[in-house]
Design an enzyme around this catalytic site. Structure first.
Site, mmCIF file in Angstrom:
data_model
loop_
_atom_site.group_PDB
_atom_site.id
_atom_site.type_symbol
_atom_site.label_atom_id
_atom_site.label_comp_id
_atom_site.label_asym_id
_atom_site.label_seq_id
_atom_site.Cartn_x
_atom_site.Cartn_y
_atom_site.Cartn_z
ATOM 1 N N CYS A 10 70.962 39.935 -14.785
ATOM 2 C CA CYS A 10 71.343 39.438 -16.105
ATOM 3 C C CYS A 10 70.332 38.414 -16.614
ATOM 4 O O CYS A 10 69.584 37.814 -15.859
ATOM 5 C CB CYS A 10 72.712 38.771 -16.103
ATOM 6 S SG CYS A 10 74.003 39.767 -15.400
ATOM 7 N N ARG A 35 64.104 42.197 -16.868
ATOM 8 C CA ARG A 35 64.946 41.928 -15.701
ATOM 9 C C ARG A 35 65.883 43.098 -15.403
ATOM 10 O O ARG A 35 66.494 43.137 -14.332
ATOM 11 C CB ARG A 35 65.794 40.667 -15.942
ATOM 12 C CG ARG A 35 64.977 39.405 -16.081
ATOM 13 C CD ARG A 35 65.805 38.289 -16.669
ATOM 14 N NE ARG A 35 66.772 37.748 -15.735
ATOM 15 C CZ ARG A 35 66.560 36.696 -14.958
ATOM 16 N NH1 ARG A 35 65.402 36.075 -14.990
ATOM 17 N NH2 ARG A 35 67.491 36.262 -14.140
ATOM 18 N N TRP A 98 73.595 43.098 -16.436
ATOM 19 C CA TRP A 98 73.385 44.117 -15.389
ATOM 20 C C TRP A 98 74.712 44.177 -14.649
ATOM 21 O O TRP A 98 75.088 43.224 -13.965
ATOM 22 C CB TRP A 98 72.236 43.675 -14.492
ATOM 23 C CG TRP A 98 72.096 44.436 -13.220
ATOM 24 C CD1 TRP A 98 72.625 44.115 -11.998
ATOM 25 C CD2 TRP A 98 71.374 45.647 -13.015
ATOM 26 N NE1 TRP A 98 72.269 45.053 -11.068
ATOM 27 C CE2 TRP A 98 71.510 46.000 -11.651
ATOM 28 C CE3 TRP A 98 70.632 46.478 -13.860
ATOM 29 C CZ2 TRP A 98 70.924 47.138 -11.118
ATOM 30 C CZ3 TRP A 98 70.050 47.605 -13.300
ATOM 31 C CH2 TRP A 98 70.193 47.927 -11.956
ATOM 32 N N ASN A 124 75.336 34.261 -15.798
ATOM 33 C CA ASN A 124 74.530 35.032 -14.852
ATOM 34 C C ASN A 124 74.937 34.586 -13.454
ATOM 35 O O ASN A 124 74.862 33.399 -13.146
ATOM 36 C CB ASN A 124 73.039 34.741 -15.109
ATOM 37 C CG ASN A 124 72.134 35.292 -14.030
ATOM 38 O OD1 ASN A 124 72.562 36.104 -13.209
ATOM 39 N ND2 ASN A 124 70.890 34.871 -14.026
ATOM 40 N N GLY A 125 75.397 35.522 -12.629
ATOM 41 C CA GLY A 125 75.814 35.171 -11.262
ATOM 42 C C GLY A 125 77.098 35.893 -10.922
ATOM 43 O O GLY A 125 77.489 36.850 -11.591
ATOM 44 N N GLU A 502 59.034 55.085 6.408
ATOM 45 C CA GLU A 502 59.050 54.314 5.163
ATOM 46 C C GLU A 502 57.719 53.575 4.941
ATOM 47 O O GLU A 502 57.202 53.544 3.819
ATOM 48 C CB GLU A 502 60.243 53.341 5.183
ATOM 49 C CG GLU A 502 60.355 52.413 3.992
ATOM 50 C CD GLU A 502 60.502 53.107 2.636
ATOM 51 O OE1 GLU A 502 60.635 54.339 2.602
ATOM 52 O OE2 GLU A 502 60.448 52.406 1.623
ATOM 53 N N LYS A 506 55.345 54.136 1.704
ATOM 54 C CA LYS A 506 54.966 53.004 0.835
ATOM 55 C C LYS A 506 53.469 53.014 0.606
ATOM 56 O O LYS A 506 52.999 52.865 -0.502
ATOM 57 C CB LYS A 506 55.364 51.710 1.543
ATOM 58 C CG LYS A 506 56.216 50.671 1.034
ATOM 59 C CD LYS A 506 57.290 50.775 0.049
ATOM 60 C CE LYS A 506 57.704 52.078 -0.456
ATOM 61 N NZ LYS A 506 58.995 52.340 -0.885
ATOM 62 N N GLU A 509 52.216 56.214 -1.520
ATOM 63 C CA GLU A 509 52.608 56.346 -2.926
ATOM 64 C C GLU A 509 51.912 55.341 -3.830
ATOM 65 O O GLU A 509 51.685 55.621 -4.993
ATOM 66 C CB GLU A 509 54.128 56.269 -3.103
ATOM 67 C CG GLU A 509 54.732 54.913 -2.827
ATOM 68 C CD GLU A 509 56.237 54.889 -2.995
ATOM 69 O OE1 GLU A 509 56.762 55.580 -3.872
ATOM 70 O OE2 GLU A 509 56.895 54.154 -2.232
ATOM 71 N N HIS A 525 51.366 66.293 21.013
ATOM 72 C CA HIS A 525 51.642 67.735 20.929
ATOM 73 C C HIS A 525 50.881 68.380 19.778
ATOM 74 O O HIS A 525 51.409 69.263 19.099
ATOM 75 C CB HIS A 525 53.154 67.969 20.788
ATOM 76 C CG HIS A 525 53.920 67.471 21.977
ATOM 77 N ND1 HIS A 525 53.905 68.097 23.199
ATOM 78 C CD2 HIS A 525 54.684 66.362 22.137
ATOM 79 C CE1 HIS A 525 54.641 67.417 24.060
ATOM 80 N NE2 HIS A 525 55.118 66.348 23.441
ATOM 81 N N LYS A 624 60.401 56.184 -11.758
ATOM 82 C CA LYS A 624 61.366 55.346 -11.033
ATOM 83 C C LYS A 624 62.645 56.117 -10.738
ATOM 84 O O LYS A 624 63.244 55.964 -9.692
ATOM 85 C CB LYS A 624 61.670 54.093 -11.867
ATOM 86 C CG LYS A 624 62.603 53.113 -11.183
ATOM 87 C CD LYS A 624 61.930 52.468 -9.978
ATOM 88 C CE LYS A 624 62.866 51.584 -9.181
ATOM 89 N NZ LYS A 624 62.369 51.391 -7.801
HETATM 90 C C1 F6R Z 1 59.770 55.417 -2.893
HETATM 91 C C2 F6R Z 1 60.865 55.666 -3.800
HETATM 92 C C3 F6R Z 1 61.468 57.023 -3.836
HETATM 93 C C4 F6R Z 1 62.981 56.934 -3.995
HETATM 94 C C5 F6R Z 1 63.589 58.333 -4.215
HETATM 95 C C6 F6R Z 1 65.087 58.271 -4.366
HETATM 96 O O1 F6R Z 1 59.326 54.092 -2.992
HETATM 97 O O2 F6R Z 1 61.282 54.799 -4.528
HETATM 98 O O3 F6R Z 1 61.131 57.760 -2.704
HETATM 99 O O4 F6R Z 1 63.523 56.332 -2.861
HETATM 100 O O5 F6R Z 1 63.042 58.926 -5.362
HETATM 101 O O6 F6R Z 1 65.457 57.490 -5.453
HETATM 102 P P1 F6R Z 1 66.899 56.878 -5.574
HETATM 103 O O7 F6R Z 1 67.079 55.908 -4.474
HETATM 104 O O8 F6R Z 1 66.927 56.237 -6.922
HETATM 105 O O9 F6R Z 1 67.857 58.040 -5.463
#
Ligand code: F6R
Length: 629
Positions: A10, A35, A98, A124-125, A502, A506, A509, A525, A624
């Site tokens: 928020c 935000r 939010w 906010n909180g 992971e 990271k 990507e 293997h 995203k």
């Molecule tokens: C990697 C990343 C993606 C998401 C994936 C699922 O950094 O962000 O691999 O984890 O696209 O997205 P959500 O969690 O929004 O279903």
């Protein structure tokens, strides 16, 4: 437990002066859009009218409070504002919401008005004791309109008000537990805003003949660069000509005025160059927000899943995409270990087309930060069709997955803006661990001692995440050394392998380097053929039960010329004999290792990408929220 608050959800802002408040508030809200939010609103004191009785604490005029709210973008709110020529006044408050308690809607959007229409609040909180206060006020016949925790603040304030605004506010905040940054206006005190803060951010902007407040500098920077930082427990009385600050006893105190020289872009990111780094740094806060409200007297309490009977299930199936799937891989190990129930984890894009064997005895856990991922939605629909019960772990309140699931637990990580998830992932893992401990308690597969010890370790995660950040100031140096490796491997066993998946994602990507995660024992293997002099292998060595085994894999790759960057626990001396470089993280329960161990790898990916000149917050080809198949 450290007090970190929940400071990223928020945005609030306020203005009092000689100019029209509406456009200034809307501009402030636009600045706070970064935000993340799902609805917005403003309230103003409109046109003063004469207060004949003169009962209003010295003021001889009063006004009417007017509000405008809109679900969705600030631009929708601005359209509503344009359509209301009478929405005029020189003092007001604004909010971007939010959602945490109650879905995004006009009713739940802030500001909230007291039932008598005398006060409006933005907040906010999280007010943790809102249910008790609400029940108490309802007994006095006060009617609530929204599902929010915030509405109790303004209703309690109106209830406490006997003509003295400040006194009523001090009495009100003394009852609140949790976190808040609030701004309040009243119809009886034209030109006055009261602001108060506890564990959520709030700053006051100082102008000439006009003053402001906001969640952060972004909302103020185009109007003033002189600010007062309100501290926890303090209350400010803001009028056009003066700002008075009081301590928690009501005594006036002196505050320093700070001059800032940030531009808007750096203000949005709290001074960080990228949202990704800001979000990496927010992880201790985010974890605290996920964990703390769900632990009472060393017991895990999930109000959200009351009625979920674990004894009904003979297996658990976890499904998700990308990083959320990697969180699921960790979840599988934790749930299996604590609940002694069969658990599978599978990417949603495969599960949706696989005709999986499942029925009403299957619990499906879907994990998603955005709550909108197309493959995850399709997979969960398939599972529901087969009779499974679906529990969702989601960050975005009111998202499609949250609505479609039978049960939903929110991570409360706050908005994540960078495309590469960081705090989204760590809060998912923390929540899965909490769920596993809770479920083991329900199934009686965990001893009292082990339960308590896990809960204590979970509660320590925020400060351990902070320690992992503090310990890893030299990651940038490692990135400078290794950034031009075109292809590398992440290896680990058990929990370390889940983190390798992971860590590798990271890196690839955001830096576009080729990277693969391998179960350390599997390397020989076939894949070991790719190890050659200079190849970087990132070896994850925090799962101590299998440390010696991972060391022998390190020796195998080193014998073929690889360079090894290891991640190990503080206090592990022997790793320094094996690896070329070492990143350290604090000790925690072996099942919770991934939450902490991923942190240096997020930093490593960030600095490698930066060194390679990549667009860190918006990597090429990525979105995203992946709402297409
Ligand atoms: C990697 C990343 C993606 C998401 C994936 C699922 O950094 O962000 O691999 O984890 O696209 O997205 P959500 O969690 O929004 O279903």
């Amino acid at each position: 437990m450290i007090d970190l608050g929940r400071n990223y959800m928020c945005g609030i802002t306020g203005y009092t002066g000689i100019n029209q408040a509406g456009p200034i508030l809307l501009e402030g809200l636009r600045r706070l859009e970064y935000r993340g939010y799902d609805s917005a609103g403003i309230a103003i004191q409109s046109e003063s009218k004469k207060d004949e009785a003169g009962e209003n604490g010295g003021d001889n005029t009063s006004c009417t409070l007017k509000m405008l709210k809109a679900t969705g973008k600030v631009s929708h709110l601005a359209d509503k504002f344009e359509a209301e020529p009478d929405f005029k006044g020189v003092c007001g408050i604004g909010h971007t919401r939010w959602a945490t308690h109650g879905v995004p809607s006009d009713t739940n959007a802030h500001p909230h008005l007291s039932a008598d229409g005398k006060f409006a609040v933005v907040h906010n909180g999280i007010i943790e004791n809102f249910a008790d206060i609400r029940a108490e006020l309802q007994k006095y016949g006060i009617e609530f309109k929204s599902e929010t925790d915030t509405e109790v603040i303004v209703q309690l304030l109106a209830y406490n008000y006997k003509g003295n605004f400040k006194k009523a506010l001090m009495k009100t905040i003394a009852r609140l537990t949790g976190s808040y940054a609030i701004g309040v206006i009243s119809d009886e005190h034209p030109g006055t805003i009261f602001a108060a803060k506890q564990a959520s951010p709030l700053i006051i902007g100082i102008g000439i003949g006009e003053n402001y407040f906001a969640s952060d500098i972004t909302a103020l920077v185009s109007n003033t660069k002189n600010v007062i930082d309100l501290d926890d427990g303090e209350v400010a009385e803001i009028t056009p000509d003066e700002v008075k600050v009081f301590d928690h006893t009501g005594k006036e105190i002196d505050k320093e005025i700070r001059h800032i020289n940030w531009d808007i872009a750096s203000a949005e990111k709290s001074g960080y160059e990228h949202f990704m780094m800001k979000e990496i740094m927010e992880q201790p806060h985010a974890l605290k927000a996920t964990i703390e409200p769900r632990v009472k007297d060393e017991t895990i309490v999930f109000d959200e899943i009351k009625g979920l009977d674990m004894k009904k299930f003979n297996r658990v199936h976890i499904t998700a995409c990308g990083s959320a799937y990697h969180a699921g891989c960790v979840g599988r190990a934790i749930i299996e270990s604590l609940c002694k129930i069969q658990v599978e984890a599978e990417v949603a894009s495969e599960l949706r087309y696989r005709d999986p064997v499942m029925d009403e005895k299957t619990l499906v856990i879907v994990i998603s930060q955005s709550g909108e991922t197309a493959d995850t939605i399709a997979a969960m629909k398939e599972c529901k069709y087969k009779g499974a019960t679906v529990l969702a772990i989601v960050n975005v309140v009111g998202s499609s997955i949250a609505k479609l699931a039978d049960y939903c637990i929110y991570t409360w990580a706050g908005p994540e803006i960078a495309v590469a998830t960081t705090k989204g992932y760590t809060t998912q893992v923390a929540l899965l661990a909490m769920f596993a401990v809770w479920a083991a308690g329900e199934l009686k597969t965990i001893s009292h001692g082990a339960y308590t010890s896990m809960v204590i370790d979970i509660m320590h995660l925020p400060e351990r995440a902070q320690r992992a950040l503090d310990l890893n100031t030299k990651v940038k140096k490692m990135a400078d050394k290794y950034y031009d490796n075109q292809s590398l491997f992440f290896i680990g066993r058990n929990m370390d392998y889940a983190v390798a998946l992971e860590g590798s994602l990271k890196l690839k990507e955001i830096s576009y380097l080729h990277s693969e995660a391998y179960a350390a024992g599997e390397l020989k293997h076939g894949t070991i053929a790719l190890i050659e002099p200079g190849r970087l292998v990132v070896a994850l060595c925090c799962y101590e039960k299998l440390f010696e085994k991972t060391v022998s894999n390190i020796q195998q790759v080193k014998a073929r010329g690889a360079e090894v960057l290891a991640v190990a626990h503080e206090g592990n001396r022997s790793i320094f004999q094996e690896a070329d470089d070492v990143l350290l993280v604090p000790q925690t329960d072996p099942l919770l290792v991934p939450v902490i161990e991923i942190i240096p790898l997020q930093l490593f990916a960030y600095y490698v990408a930066k060194k390679n000149g990549c667009d860190i917050d918006k990597p090429k080809n990525l979105a995203k929220s992946v709402t297409v198949e």
